[in-house]
Structure formats: C-alpha cells, structure tokens
Design a protein around this motif. Structure first.
Motif, PDB file in Angstrom:
ATOM      1  N   GLY A  25       0.785  -1.176  -0.268  1.00  0.00           N
ATOM      2  CA  GLY A  25       0.025   0.062   0.123  1.00  0.00           C
ATOM      3  C   GLY A  25       0.836   1.454  -0.005  1.00  0.00           C
ATOM      4  N   TYR A  26       0.173   2.309   0.242  1.00  0.00           N
ATOM      5  CA  TYR A  26       1.129   3.819   0.007  1.00  0.00           C
ATOM      6  C   TYR A  26       0.124   4.666   0.556  1.00  0.00           C
ATOM      7  CZ  TYR A  26      -1.854   4.808  -4.042  1.00  0.00           C
ATOM      8  OH  TYR A  26      -3.285   4.955  -4.880  1.00  0.00           O
ATOM      9  N   VAL A  27       0.749   5.775   1.151  1.00  0.00           N
ATOM     10  CA  VAL A  27       0.214   6.926   1.747  1.00  0.00           C
ATOM     11  C   VAL A  27       0.062   8.154   0.747  1.00  0.00           C
ATOM     12  CG1 VAL A  27       0.205   8.801   3.500  1.00  0.00           C
ATOM     13  CG2 VAL A  27       0.919   6.535   4.100  1.00  0.00           C
ATOM     14  N   GLN A  28      -1.188   8.630   0.418  1.00  0.00           N
ATOM     15  CA  GLN A  28      -1.386   9.772  -0.321  1.00  0.00           C
ATOM     16  C   GLN A  28      -0.973  11.029   0.297  1.00  0.00           C
ATOM     17  OE1 GLN A  28      -4.957   9.354  -2.648  1.00  0.00           O
ATOM     18  NE2 GLN A  28      -4.684  11.410  -3.769  1.00  0.00           N
ATOM     19  N   TRP A  29      -0.049  11.658  -0.323  1.00  0.00           N
ATOM     20  CA  TRP A  29       0.115  12.956   0.225  1.00  0.00           C
ATOM     21  C   TRP A  29      -0.983  13.906   0.043  1.00  0.00           C
ATOM     22  CZ3 TRP A  29       3.126  11.362   3.673  1.00  0.00           C
ATOM     23  CH2 TRP A  29       4.346  10.576   3.085  1.00  0.00           C
ATOM     24  N   ASN A  30      -1.388  14.788   0.764  1.00  0.00           N
ATOM     25  CA  ASN A  30      -2.575  15.840   0.490  1.00  0.00           C
ATOM     26  C   ASN A  30      -1.955  17.375   1.356  1.00  0.00           C
ATOM     27  OD1 ASN A  30      -2.856  15.329   3.225  1.00  0.00           O
ATOM     28  ND2 ASN A  30      -4.833  14.413   2.883  1.00  0.00           N
ATOM     29  N   ASP A  31      -2.831  18.320   1.042  1.00  0.00           N
ATOM     30  CA  ASP A  31      -2.588  19.462   1.839  1.00  0.00           C
ATOM     31  C   ASP A  31      -2.118  19.642   3.233  1.00  0.00           C
ATOM     32  OD1 ASP A  31      -2.757  20.586  -0.724  1.00  0.00           O
ATOM     33  OD2 ASP A  31      -4.887  21.330  -0.325  1.00  0.00           O
ATOM     34  N   SER A  35       4.114  15.865   2.780  1.00  0.00           N
ATOM     35  CA  SER A  35       5.498  14.867   2.421  1.00  0.00           C
ATOM     36  C   SER A  35       5.883  14.134   3.697  1.00  0.00           C
ATOM     37  CB  SER A  35       6.534  15.934   2.403  1.00  0.00           C
ATOM     38  OG  SER A  35       6.792  16.919   3.523  1.00  0.00           O
ATOM     39  N   TYR A  36       6.715  13.394   3.363  1.00  0.00           N
ATOM     40  CA  TYR A  36       7.324  12.206   4.368  1.00  0.00           C
ATOM     41  C   TYR A  36       7.627  13.259   5.520  1.00  0.00           C
ATOM     42  CZ  TYR A  36      10.269   8.828   6.578  1.00  0.00           C
ATOM     43  OH  TYR A  36      10.923   7.838   7.606  1.00  0.00           O
ATOM     44  N   GLU A  37       8.431  14.088   5.411  1.00  0.00           N
ATOM     45  CA  GLU A  37       9.018  14.966   6.530  1.00  0.00           C
ATOM     46  C   GLU A  37       7.964  15.590   7.493  1.00  0.00           C
ATOM     47  OE1 GLU A  37       9.957  15.242   3.482  1.00  0.00           O
ATOM     48  OE2 GLU A  37      12.029  14.752   3.382  1.00  0.00           O
ATOM     49  N   ALA A  38       6.708  15.928   6.851  1.00  0.00           N
ATOM     50  CA  ALA A  38       5.608  16.246   7.674  1.00  0.00           C
ATOM     51  C   ALA A  38       5.107  14.813   8.538  1.00  0.00           C
ATOM     52  CB  ALA A  38       4.349  17.132   6.806  1.00  0.00           C
ATOM     53  N   LEU A  39       4.908  14.003   7.761  1.00  0.00           N
ATOM     54  CA  LEU A  39       4.311  12.661   8.470  1.00  0.00           C
ATOM     55  C   LEU A  39       5.300  12.212   9.600  1.00  0.00           C
ATOM     56  CD1 LEU A  39       2.276  10.402   8.484  1.00  0.00           C
ATOM     57  CD2 LEU A  39       3.697   9.209   6.745  1.00  0.00           C
ATOM     58  N   ALA A  40       6.565  12.327   9.518  1.00  0.00           N
ATOM     59  CA  ALA A  40       7.904  11.643  10.061  1.00  0.00           C
ATOM     60  C   ALA A  40       7.464  10.265  10.341  1.00  0.00           C
ATOM     61  CB  ALA A  40       7.633  12.272  11.631  1.00  0.00           C
ATOM     62  N   SER A  41       8.220   9.888  11.494  1.00  0.00           N
ATOM     63  CA  SER A  41       8.109   8.173  11.521  1.00  0.00           C
ATOM     64  C   SER A  41       6.725   7.652  11.798  1.00  0.00           C
ATOM     65  CB  SER A  41       8.937   7.720  12.686  1.00  0.00           C
ATOM     66  OG  SER A  41       9.243   6.337  12.570  1.00  0.00           O
ATOM     67  N   ALA A  42       6.281   6.662  10.838  1.00  0.00           N
ATOM     68  CA  ALA A  42       4.803   5.985  11.068  1.00  0.00           C
ATOM     69  C   ALA A  42       5.035   4.661  10.818  1.00  0.00           C
ATOM     70  CB  ALA A  42       3.929   6.757   9.993  1.00  0.00           C
ATOM     71  N   LYS A  43       4.199   4.094  11.342  1.00  0.00           N
ATOM     72  CA  LYS A  43       3.981   2.532  11.211  1.00  0.00           C
ATOM     73  C   LYS A  43       2.755   2.053  10.683  1.00  0.00           C
ATOM     74  CE  LYS A  43       6.113  -0.477  13.897  1.00  0.00           C
ATOM     75  NZ  LYS A  43       6.573  -1.035  14.913  1.00  0.00           N
ATOM     76  N   VAL A  44       2.519   1.074  10.004  1.00  0.00           N
ATOM     77  CA  VAL A  44       1.346   0.281   9.535  1.00  0.00           C
ATOM     78  C   VAL A  44       1.137  -0.911  10.413  1.00  0.00           C
ATOM     79  CG1 VAL A  44      -0.124  -0.573   7.630  1.00  0.00           C
ATOM     80  CG2 VAL A  44       1.395   1.707   7.291  1.00  0.00           C
ATOM     81  N   LEU A  45       0.081  -0.828  11.219  1.00  0.00           N
ATOM     82  CA  LEU A  45      -0.164  -2.111  11.913  1.00  0.00           C
ATOM     83  C   LEU A  45      -1.483  -3.071  11.603  1.00  0.00           C
ATOM     84  CD1 LEU A  45       0.155  -0.280  15.281  1.00  0.00           C
ATOM     85  CD2 LEU A  45       2.037  -1.237  14.011  1.00  0.00           C
ATOM     86  N   ARG A  57      10.304   6.535   2.592  1.00  0.00           N
ATOM     87  CA  ARG A  57      10.225   8.067   2.255  1.00  0.00           C
ATOM     88  C   ARG A  57       9.423   8.514   0.948  1.00  0.00           C
ATOM     89  NH1 ARG A  57      13.354  12.060   3.678  1.00  0.00           N
ATOM     90  NH2 ARG A  57      14.551  10.699   5.224  1.00  0.00           N
ATOM     91  N   ASN A  58       9.148   7.523   0.221  1.00  0.00           N
ATOM     92  CA  ASN A  58       8.136   7.840  -1.018  1.00  0.00           C
ATOM     93  C   ASN A  58       6.756   7.469  -0.758  1.00  0.00           C
ATOM     94  OD1 ASN A  58       8.254   5.030  -0.971  1.00  0.00           O
ATOM     95  ND2 ASN A  58       9.093   4.748  -2.912  1.00  0.00           N
ATOM     96  N   GLY A  59       6.272   7.049   0.504  1.00  0.00           N
ATOM     97  CA  GLY A  59       5.025   7.084   0.764  1.00  0.00           C
ATOM     98  C   GLY A  59       4.620   5.289   0.873  1.00  0.00           C
TER      99      GLY A  59
END
Length: 233
Positions: A25-31, A35-45, A57-59
């Motif tokens: 899967g992937y995370v879709q960036w929005n307003d 970006s990844y810098e705004a999301l920082a470290s994240a995990k999918v559980l 880094r590319n989502g």
C-alpha cells in the motif's frame, strides 16, 4: 496418535506459510500532510501490532508473510490520524479484499463496498495535544451565574433605601414584622433566643430616645469667669 497430531499441526503451519501474502500500500500526500517530512516516522499495523510495516520516504509500505484471516489495518502516527481498514486474506484469492471499517464495530458486520488494492491511506486529521489558552472575555465573565447573582445583590442593596422611602407605612410595618419574626426564628435555631431580640430592642430604644444637649459646660465656664472678676476686685 501423537505423531499424527504433530504432523497435522506441522502441515497446517506449512500451509499457512505457503499461502501467506505480502500486503502492499501507500500513503497519498495531501494539503494536510504534504510530504514524508511532515508525516515523520509512522508504522502500519495489523491487529494493533500483531504484524507491522514502516512507511518509506516515498510513502509506500509493505507487510510480509500475512497468513489467511481477517485483520484491521491502522496507522500509528504521532501527528496525523488515518481511517481504519479491514483486510480479508483468503487462500483462494490472489489479492486480499479491502473494505472500510469503523473503529469499535464487530468484525461480523461486513459491507459490500470495497476499496482498491494496493491499500490507499489518506491523512484525515491532524492530532492536537494542546488547546490554546482562552483570552479574557468581559462578556463571558458577566454571563457567569455567580457574577450575575453578585451584580443583582449589589443592585438590590443600592436600591433598597429608595424602595423603603417610597413604601406605604402599613407595608413597611409589615415588612419590619416579617424581619423580626425571621430574626427571632434564626436566633432560636442558632441557640440564642434572647440575644438578637434584645439587640433589636436596644437599637429601637436608642432610635426613639431624643438627644438632649447639656449646658453644663457653658454654665461652668461663666462661673469661672465670674470668680476671676471677683478676685481682681
């Protein structure tokens, strides 16, 4: 018999490994989260940490070796909130079924609405851990019940003398009687039945007694003057 059971459990574990899938899967960036810098470290559980994968880094993200079953996919992020997703992995299907899921509802309730695969995750809300301090609001202060009671009490205290002047004598006498009865009842309840009534009687006696000015001082002064004159003669 024991060997047969152990062999069966081993075959089941092998079959689960063979039919295990790798979720993508992937995370879709929005307003909200650009970006990844705004999301920082994240995990999918999956199932609150039973299996997990990190967001790159590319989502993109991936969770390897997912055996057949039903799972709830969520995102562990410090600053952003994501929707929960239901994942159904089946041996007969090459791809898992992805459905929306409302947190807190049982897994037995299913919906016919399906989501695309690979799994698409969109940031929905930004988490706020601190609320801004409220500024001083004069109108809000006067809307408080305690402040309204205090203001009304002050107005009544200021207006009471004017109300007493404009009242009829009969009404005023009745009000004084009610005040005396109430004060007597309060004194009885407090254990001092005669103290307050005696104090009120003393105050009434002082108010009704006329003030008589004494001329002793002036007469004494005249006598002293007359005595001094006689001595000089």
């Amino acid at each position: 018999m024991m060997r047969a059971l152990s062999l069966l459990s081993l075959l089941l574990s092998w079959s689960s490994i063979i039919f295990a899938l790798e979720l993508h899967g992937y995370v879709q960036w929005n307003d909200l989260c650009p970006s990844y810098e705004a999301l920082a470290s994240a995990k999918v559980l999956l199932d609150a940490g039973k299996m997990s994968g990190r967001v790159t880094r590319n989502g993109n993200f991936s969770i390897p070796d997912v055996p057949p079953g039903t799972y709830i996919l969520s995102v562990l992020s410090h600053d952003y909130s994501f929707d929960h997703v239901r994942i159904d992995v089946s041996r007969s299907e090459p791809q898992p079924e992805v459905r929306p899921h409302i947190f807190g509802t049982p897994l037995l309730t299913t919906t016919s609405f399906s989501l695309p695969y690979p799994i698409l995750l969109i940031p929905r809300h930004k988490n706020r851990y601190f609320s801004p301090r409220e500024s001083f609001n004069l109108l809000g202060m006067f809307q408080s019940p305690m402040m309204m009671i205090m203001v009304l009490t002050g107005v009544m205290m200021l207006a009471m003398p004017y109300i007493m002047k404009n009242m009829d004598p009969e009404t005023l006498d009745g009000l004084k009687g009610q005040v005396k009865a109430a004060s007597k009842q309060n004194s009885i309840q407090s254990g001092d039945p005669g103290g307050l009534s005696a104090l009120l009687a003393a105050e009434e006696t002082k108010a009704s007694t006329p003030v008589v000015k004494s001329n002793t001082g002036s007469s004494t002064l005249q006598q002293r003057k007359g005595g001094k004159g006689n001595k000089r003669r």
